[in-house]
Enzyme design. Structure first.
Site, mmCIF file in Angstrom:
data_model
loop_
_atom_site.group_PDB
_atom_site.id
_atom_site.type_symbol
_atom_site.label_atom_id
_atom_site.label_comp_id
_atom_site.label_asym_id
_atom_site.label_seq_id
_atom_site.Cartn_x
_atom_site.Cartn_y
_atom_site.Cartn_z
ATOM 1 N N ASP A 174 -6.760 -15.494 -2.572
ATOM 2 C CA ASP A 174 -7.252 -14.195 -2.614
ATOM 3 C C ASP A 174 -8.286 -13.591 -1.765
ATOM 4 O O ASP A 174 -8.798 -12.422 -1.843
ATOM 5 C CB ASP A 174 -8.035 -14.073 -4.056
ATOM 6 C CG ASP A 174 -7.154 -14.179 -5.094
ATOM 7 O OD1 ASP A 174 -5.851 -13.676 -5.049
ATOM 8 O OD2 ASP A 174 -7.419 -14.464 -6.524
ATOM 9 N N ASP B 146 1.608 -12.561 -5.591
ATOM 10 C CA ASP B 146 0.559 -11.789 -5.086
ATOM 11 C C ASP B 146 0.169 -12.103 -3.761
ATOM 12 O O ASP B 146 -0.284 -11.324 -3.088
ATOM 13 C CB ASP B 146 -0.748 -12.259 -6.020
ATOM 14 C CG ASP B 146 -0.555 -12.354 -7.548
ATOM 15 O OD1 ASP B 146 0.516 -12.805 -7.840
ATOM 16 O OD2 ASP B 146 -1.443 -11.791 -8.135
#
Length: 330
Positions: free
Chosen positions: A86, A149
């Protein structure tokens, strides 16, 4: 933004409470396991910096640039985070636009540190290489996991090559895009949310979801990440295969909209398995419309649709892409 910023202290907006107030988290909150449970930490903190920078571009008011730099100081520590992919989201939305707008190498240095950490998550196998998504790399759960993602996080690696001239960042991104195409994209061009790999052979052991209706569902936000990531990969590498993949993913997405302007939040509604049917019958299950999922895939469609290359462009331009952008701007 100008109203909220002075009220936040050293924390960052995360989600809204039922009364409309911000639930806040510190930027320092990293991802990690607690027993078998996984927490993503604060992966949204960079977005606030990016919004401040966008406000500066739209208003030319220096206060937004000052606030963005102050916020960047709080976020910068996450560039050393070894636990999560992330950091791509965090710094692609903060340090990179900060450098682009100001030309200040301080922002670029932060982004390069984050790119080093993301590149270090590359796992090589006999059949290819992928970026591990979640967890410390000394934990097998971290090494074997990958998420759709991550396709959106590749932008940080492409930028790092363009900035530094070091092609290893781009090679890591391309390797991940190729491995993801094999393991995540189903025959109908929907996508898994997550995949567990055999870390030696590189074979997919299972596809699963944390946020969709079921393991075999098509999570709407994840489909958006895939479209976004393959369009970016096509632009950065010049490889048409990535653009073709993005088109196939986008066509699936548009077909499953079924006339809606905003996509469903949980599942793009592939054929339901018994497990997903049971889940949808539970009192707590609901299928809200998810504007965020629509906004994720609006930029790549706006970038590549107008040239007429994508049949799905006309529909999206007239309805959902523009509608999602209008909603967010209102």
């Amino acid at each position: 933004m100008a109203e909220d910023e002075p009220t936040l202290g050293v924390e960052f907006p995360h989600v809204t409470a039922p009364d409309g107030s911000w639930i806040k988290l510190p930027a320092s909150l990293s991802a990690g396991y607690t027993g078998e449970a996984w927490s993503h930490g604060n992966w949204l903190c960079g977005f606030w910096v990016g919004l401040l920078l966008a406000c500066y571009l739209h208003t030319s008011e220096k206060k937004y640039l000052t606030w963005a730099r102050e916020r960047m100081r709080l976020v910068a520590q996450r560039a050393e985070d070894p636990n999560t992919h992330d950091i791509g989201f965090i710094f692609d939305s903060s340090a990179i636009p900060g450098y682009t707008i100001t030309g200040d190498n301080w922002y670029a240095d932060i982004a390069m540190t984050a790119a080093d950490k993301l590149r270090a998550r590359i796992m090589t196998t006999r059949s290819g290489a992928y970026l591990a998504a979640w967890g410390p790399l000394n934990d097998l759960r971290g090494r074997c996991s990958s998420a759709i993602d991550t396709m959106a996080n590749l932008s940080l690696l492409y930028w790092a090559t363009n900035y530094s001239g070091d092609c290893s960042y781009r090679l890591a991104a391309e390797a991940h895009a190729d491995m993801t195409a094999k393991a995540f994209i189903r025959s109908d061009h929907s996508t898994y949310h997550a995949v567990e790999y055999d870390v030696v052979s590189g074979e997919r052991k299972r596809g699963y979801t944390y946020q969709g209706a079921s393991d075999e569902s098509a999570w709407s936000r994840g489909q958006g990440w895939a479209i976004y990531g393959y369009v970016n990969s096509a632009r950065e590498t010049g490889q048409r295969k990535y653009l073709l993949l993005a088109e196939q993913l986008a066509n699936y997405y548009v077909k499953r909209l079924a006339g809606r302007q905003v996509p469903p939040g949980i599942s793009m509604q592939r054929e339901l398995t018994p497990t997903s049917r049971i889940r949808q019958q539970r009192p707590w299950f609901h299928q809200p419309c998810w504007r965020w999922a629509g906004c994720i895939r609006a930029p790549p469609l706006l970038q590549h649709g107008p040239n007429g290359a994508w049949p799905c462009w006309k529909h999206c331009a007239a309805t959902s892409s523009h509608e999602n952008l209008r909603i967010v701007g209102s």
